[in-house]
Design a protein around this motif. Structure first.
Motif, mmCIF file in Angstrom:
data_model
loop_
_atom_site.group_PDB
_atom_site.id
_atom_site.type_symbol
_atom_site.label_atom_id
_atom_site.label_comp_id
_atom_site.label_asym_id
_atom_site.label_seq_id
_atom_site.Cartn_x
_atom_site.Cartn_y
_atom_site.Cartn_z
ATOM 1 N N GLU A 144 5.521 -19.081 14.603
ATOM 2 C CA GLU A 144 4.442 -18.583 13.758
ATOM 3 C C GLU A 144 4.140 -19.554 12.620
ATOM 4 N N VAL A 145 5.192 -20.052 11.969
ATOM 5 C CA VAL A 145 5.000 -20.979 10.856
ATOM 6 C C VAL A 145 4.340 -22.268 11.338
ATOM 7 N N ALA A 146 4.754 -22.767 12.500
ATOM 8 C CA ALA A 146 4.154 -23.985 13.038
ATOM 9 C C ALA A 146 2.666 -23.783 13.323
ATOM 10 N N ALA A 147 2.318 -22.626 13.865
ATOM 11 C CA ALA A 147 0.910 -22.342 14.160
ATOM 12 C C ALA A 147 0.099 -22.225 12.869
ATOM 13 N N LEU A 148 0.688 -21.591 11.852
ATOM 14 C CA LEU A 148 -0.007 -21.459 10.573
ATOM 15 C C LEU A 148 -0.197 -22.814 9.899
ATOM 16 N N ARG A 149 0.807 -23.657 9.995
ATOM 17 C CA ARG A 149 0.689 -24.997 9.399
ATOM 18 C C ARG A 149 -0.385 -25.827 10.104
ATOM 19 N N GLU A 150 -0.496 -25.644 11.408
ATOM 20 C CA GLU A 150 -1.544 -26.347 12.141
ATOM 21 C C GLU A 150 -2.923 -25.880 11.670
ATOM 22 N N GLN A 151 -3.075 -24.574 11.475
ATOM 23 C CA GLN A 151 -4.332 -24.048 10.946
ATOM 24 C C GLN A 151 -4.602 -24.602 9.548
ATOM 25 N N GLU A 152 -3.541 -24.680 8.741
ATOM 26 C CA GLU A 152 -3.681 -25.200 7.380
ATOM 27 C C GLU A 152 -4.138 -26.649 7.397
ATOM 28 N N ARG A 153 -3.575 -27.452 8.301
ATOM 29 C CA ARG A 153 -3.972 -28.859 8.412
ATOM 30 C C ARG A 153 -5.431 -28.981 8.855
ATOM 31 N N GLU A 154 -5.830 -28.163 9.809
ATOM 32 C CA GLU A 154 -7.208 -28.213 10.288
ATOM 33 C C GLU A 154 -8.188 -27.796 9.197
ATOM 34 N N GLY A 166 -15.996 -27.553 9.811
ATOM 35 C CA GLY A 166 -15.838 -27.236 11.228
ATOM 36 C C GLY A 166 -15.104 -25.929 11.448
ATOM 37 N N LYS A 167 -14.093 -25.671 10.636
ATOM 38 C CA LYS A 167 -13.352 -24.419 10.762
ATOM 39 C C LYS A 167 -14.212 -23.232 10.343
ATOM 40 N N LEU A 168 -15.049 -23.423 9.335
ATOM 41 C CA LEU A 168 -15.969 -22.355 8.935
ATOM 42 C C LEU A 168 -16.941 -22.040 10.057
ATOM 43 N N PHE A 204 -7.591 -16.099 15.091
ATOM 44 C CA PHE A 204 -7.227 -17.008 16.168
ATOM 45 C C PHE A 204 -5.751 -16.982 16.552
ATOM 46 N N LEU A 205 -4.901 -16.437 15.681
ATOM 47 C CA LEU A 205 -3.463 -16.379 15.983
ATOM 48 C C LEU A 205 -2.930 -14.957 16.053
ATOM 49 N N ASN A 206 -3.750 -13.995 15.658
ATOM 50 C CA ASN A 206 -3.309 -12.610 15.571
ATOM 51 C C ASN A 206 -2.072 -12.486 14.666
ATOM 52 N N LEU A 207 -2.105 -13.218 13.537
ATOM 53 C CA LEU A 207 -1.003 -13.220 12.584
ATOM 54 C C LEU A 207 -1.523 -12.905 11.196
ATOM 55 N N ASP A 208 -0.638 -12.354 10.377
ATOM 56 C CA ASP A 208 -0.908 -12.193 8.956
ATOM 57 C C ASP A 208 -0.230 -13.350 8.245
ATOM 58 N N ALA A 209 -1.009 -14.193 7.587
ATOM 59 C CA ALA A 209 -0.445 -15.387 6.949
ATOM 60 C C ALA A 209 0.542 -15.059 5.841
ATOM 61 N N ASP A 210 0.476 -13.846 5.319
ATOM 62 C CA ASP A 210 1.376 -13.448 4.229
ATOM 63 C C ASP A 210 2.581 -12.658 4.719
ATOM 64 N N ASP A 211 2.752 -12.532 6.008
ATOM 65 C CA ASP A 211 3.768 -11.590 6.491
ATOM 66 C C ASP A 211 4.434 -12.107 7.758
ATOM 67 N N ALA A 245 -9.092 -18.526 3.316
ATOM 68 C CA ALA A 245 -9.475 -19.155 4.586
ATOM 69 C C ALA A 245 -8.346 -19.133 5.601
ATOM 70 N N LEU A 246 -7.126 -19.424 5.166
ATOM 71 C CA LEU A 246 -6.005 -19.464 6.104
ATOM 72 C C LEU A 246 -5.756 -18.097 6.714
ATOM 73 N N ASP A 247 -5.766 -17.064 5.888
ATOM 74 C CA ASP A 247 -5.526 -15.717 6.399
ATOM 75 C C ASP A 247 -6.627 -15.297 7.368
ATOM 76 N N ALA A 248 -7.876 -15.649 7.055
ATOM 77 C CA ALA A 248 -8.996 -15.293 7.925
ATOM 78 C C ALA A 248 -8.844 -15.934 9.296
ATOM 79 N N HIS A 249 -8.488 -17.216 9.328
ATOM 80 C CA HIS A 249 -8.333 -17.904 10.607
ATOM 81 C C HIS A 249 -7.068 -17.444 11.341
ATOM 82 N N ALA A 250 -5.999 -17.189 10.604
ATOM 83 C CA ALA A 250 -4.757 -16.745 11.246
ATOM 84 C C ALA A 250 -4.945 -15.400 11.926
ATOM 85 N N GLU A 251 -5.661 -14.503 11.270
ATOM 86 C CA GLU A 251 -5.867 -13.173 11.852
ATOM 87 C C GLU A 251 -6.725 -13.241 13.106
#
Length: 237
Positions: free
Chosen positions: A84-94, A101-103, A140-147, A132-138
């Motif tokens: 999960e952390v690796a996927a979130l970091r990838e989103q953060e880098r993008e 582009g992400k918008l 495209f990753l089905n994750l909560d960036a804070d949890d 932005a990170l939480d919006a994309h994580a929810e």
């Protein structure tokens, strides 16, 4: 807010789904402790009437099983958290390298879900402005960036629940008079399995009766078969 800051704040405040997952893991751990320890002590009881031998075997099984459950849960949840952390970091880098582009990607997602293009752009912009990170994580990753999941919490829940479940057949068998200890332990185990089956069904939203019946059948088979094996082995010792 960076991912590192989010991880620290998430550790202090777990969401309701996280708490429910830990509770469900705890119930399953208790159920495993009941069944495995009941099977172990019944196997030993089938071979000998020595309460000391039954107690030692039960305690050894309790400790080994609890440590195994906790260790396995820690490793499993750690792997999940790392992914999960690796996927979130990838989103953060993008997001950092290509925010426009992400918008656009987020807006296209909402447009594909049926929103008018102008409204999709507005929703994506507002969500990205807020987090932005939480919006994309929810999305495209089905994750909560804070949890993120907690390996230590899962390991503790498994350890405590397994020991709690193990104590039921162990105490019932050792504390009961020899003449009636097997039937009393069977009753204690079946009542405990009825309770864990009921709770797990409620937590999972499943039908109660099939879940309880499965629990009782598995527990009964574990006790019956291990007692039979213990009896057969005991006859040749």
């Amino acid at each position: 807010m960076t991912l590192t800051t989010r991880t620290s704040s998430a550790a202090a405040q777990q969401s309701l789904p996280q708490r429910l997952n830990r509770l469900r893991a705890g119930v399953l751990g208790a159920n495993d402790g009941i069944v495995s320890t009941a099977g172990l002590v019944f196997g030993v009881a089938g071979a000998t009437t020595d309460s000391g031998a039954v107690l030692v075997a039960g305690l050894a099984g309790m400790v080994a099983g609890a440590l195994s459950m906790a260790g396995g849960e820690y490793v499993s949840v750690s792997s999940q958290r790392d992914s999960e952390v690796a996927a979130l970091r990838e989103q953060e880098r993008e997001l950092s390298s290509d925010p426009a582009g992400k918008l656009r990607q987020l807006a296209d997602h909402y447009a594909a879900r049926g929103l008018a293009p102008a409204l999709a752009d507005e929703v994506a912009t507002e969500l990205s402005r807020h987090d932005a990170l939480d919006a994309h994580a929810e999305v495209f990753l089905n994750l909560d960036a804070d949890d993120q999941v907690s390996p230590w919490a899962a390991a503790r829940a498994s350890l405590v629940s397994f020991i709690t479940g193990s104590a039921i057949p162990l105490v019932a068998l050792v504390a009961s008079p020899v003449a009636v200890r097997l039937p009393l332990t069977v009753v204690a185990v079946l009542v405990a399995l009825l309770a864990t089956g009921l709770i797990s069904a409620r937590l999972g939203g499943a039908r109660v009766v099939p879940a309880v019946i499965r629990n009782l059948v598995v527990g009964s088979l574990a006790m019956g078969l291990t007692y039979l094996v213990g009896s057969l082995v005991g006859q040749h010792l």
